[in-house]
Design a protein around this motif. Structure first.
Motif, PDB file in Angstrom:
ATOM      1  N   GLY A  80       0.510  -0.964  -0.284  1.00  0.00           N
ATOM      2  CA  GLY A  80       0.020  -0.227   0.078  1.00  0.00           C
ATOM      3  C   GLY A  80       0.482   0.996  -0.014  1.00  0.00           C
ATOM      4  N   GLY A  81       1.989   0.963   0.737  1.00  0.00           N
ATOM      5  CA  GLY A  81       3.094   2.384   0.970  1.00  0.00           C
ATOM      6  C   GLY A  81       3.448   2.847  -0.697  1.00  0.00           C
ATOM      7  N   GLY A  94      -3.187  10.210   2.007  1.00  0.00           N
ATOM      8  CA  GLY A  94      -2.134   8.727   1.852  1.00  0.00           C
ATOM      9  C   GLY A  94      -2.469   7.456   2.882  1.00  0.00           C
ATOM     10  N   PHE A  95      -2.584   8.936   4.104  1.00  0.00           N
ATOM     11  CA  PHE A  95      -3.306   7.721   5.881  1.00  0.00           C
ATOM     12  C   PHE A  95      -4.134   7.676   5.481  1.00  0.00           C
ATOM     13  CE2 PHE A  95       0.066  11.083   7.177  1.00  0.00           C
ATOM     14  CZ  PHE A  95       0.615   9.623   8.232  1.00  0.00           C
ATOM     15  N   VAL A  96      -5.441   8.480   4.811  1.00  0.00           N
ATOM     16  CA  VAL A  96      -6.745   7.946   4.566  1.00  0.00           C
ATOM     17  C   VAL A  96      -6.553   6.700   3.971  1.00  0.00           C
ATOM     18  CG1 VAL A  96      -9.064   8.138   3.318  1.00  0.00           C
ATOM     19  CG2 VAL A  96      -8.135   9.869   4.867  1.00  0.00           C
ATOM     20  N   PHE A  97      -5.631   6.616   2.435  1.00  0.00           N
ATOM     21  CA  PHE A  97      -5.702   5.198   2.107  1.00  0.00           C
ATOM     22  C   PHE A  97      -5.120   4.128   2.850  1.00  0.00           C
ATOM     23  CE2 PHE A  97      -2.466   3.224  -1.039  1.00  0.00           C
ATOM     24  CZ  PHE A  97      -4.175   2.241  -1.601  1.00  0.00           C
ATOM     25  N   ILE A 101      -6.589   0.533   3.475  1.00  0.00           N
ATOM     26  CA  ILE A 101      -6.698  -1.225   3.629  1.00  0.00           C
ATOM     27  C   ILE A 101      -6.198  -1.944   4.537  1.00  0.00           C
ATOM     28  CG2 ILE A 101      -4.276  -1.484   2.759  1.00  0.00           C
ATOM     29  CD1 ILE A 101      -3.223   0.352   0.998  1.00  0.00           C
ATOM     30  N   MET A 102      -6.394  -1.282   5.474  1.00  0.00           N
ATOM     31  CA  MET A 102      -6.287  -2.011   6.774  1.00  0.00           C
ATOM     32  C   MET A 102      -8.204  -2.629   7.101  1.00  0.00           C
ATOM     33  SD  MET A 102      -3.566  -2.331   7.782  1.00  0.00           S
ATOM     34  CE  MET A 102      -2.904  -2.052   6.718  1.00  0.00           C
ATOM     35  N   MET A 103      -8.917  -1.909   6.407  1.00  0.00           N
ATOM     36  CA  MET A 103     -10.293  -2.234   6.353  1.00  0.00           C
ATOM     37  C   MET A 103     -10.665  -2.925   6.040  1.00  0.00           C
ATOM     38  SD  MET A 103     -13.595   0.038   6.339  1.00  0.00           S
ATOM     39  CE  MET A 103     -13.728   0.806   4.856  1.00  0.00           C
ATOM     40  N   VAL A 104     -10.471  -3.202   4.521  1.00  0.00           N
ATOM     41  CA  VAL A 104      -9.889  -4.350   3.803  1.00  0.00           C
ATOM     42  C   VAL A 104      -9.741  -5.233   3.739  1.00  0.00           C
ATOM     43  CG1 VAL A 104      -9.525  -4.796   1.021  1.00  0.00           C
ATOM     44  CG2 VAL A 104     -10.825  -2.565   1.416  1.00  0.00           C
ATOM     45  N   SER A 105      -8.386  -5.168   4.111  1.00  0.00           N
ATOM     46  CA  SER A 105      -8.158  -6.770   5.464  1.00  0.00           C
ATOM     47  C   SER A 105      -8.489  -6.656   6.135  1.00  0.00           C
ATOM     48  CB  SER A 105      -5.845  -6.084   4.962  1.00  0.00           C
ATOM     49  OG  SER A 105      -6.305  -5.192   6.534  1.00  0.00           O
TER      50      SER A 105
END
Length: 153
Positions: A80-81, A94-97, A101-105
């Motif tokens: 993701g980074g 970037g932090f929202v992204f 990603i963590m929510m999707v994981s």
């Protein structure tokens, strides 16, 4: 993922324990020996689990599952980074992204556990929060690295 819960007999209710030791042949009477064999046969017929059993956690399986969460979140943080750096995200975007990603994981881990969290983890926080902030540092490192390579150099 490994299942972490199994059952353990109470034993104090008068029901036979699954962990019965065979009676010592020197000191056991014939009635104890018959009782033991009868109990073992009854438990084998019932599948070894009674309704009086208490669930216990298997720590090796729980540890393995938590490690898999950490590994997957770290991997997704790095990927993701790099993606955030290549796409040119800056600042709060970037932090929202990252949190997206963590929510999707987390949803992916829920799906992998067939939405039965208590079978594979001891609480919901293991899937939703565990490893999120540890992966943030990896995300920021690879985000800034990829951004510098693509957009600055």
């Amino acid at each position: 993922m490994c299942k972490i819960s199994s059952t353990h007999p109470r034993g104090e209710s008068g029901r036979p324990s699954r962990n019965l030791a065979a009676p010592d042949s020197a000191s056991a009477s014939a009635s104890e020996s018959r009782k033991y064999r009868k109990t073992v046969k009854a438990m084998a017929a019932a599948g070894g689990v009674s309704s009086d059993d208490v669930p216990i956690l298997q720590t090796e399986n729980l540890t393995s599952n938590v490690k898999s969460i950490y590994y997957s979140r770290t991997f997704l943080s790095i990927i993701g980074g790099v993606v955030a750096g290549i796409w040119g995200f800056t600042g709060l975007m970037g932090f929202v992204f990252y949190f997206l990603i963590m929510m999707v994981s987390s949803i992916g881990l829920l799906a992998k556990s067939k939405f039965s969290v208590q079978t594979y983890f001891d609480s919901w926080s293991r899937i939703s929060i565990e490893g999120v902030f540890g992966g943030l540092m990896s995300f920021v490192l690879f985000w800034s690295f990829a951004y510098d390579i693509v957009h600055i150099f």
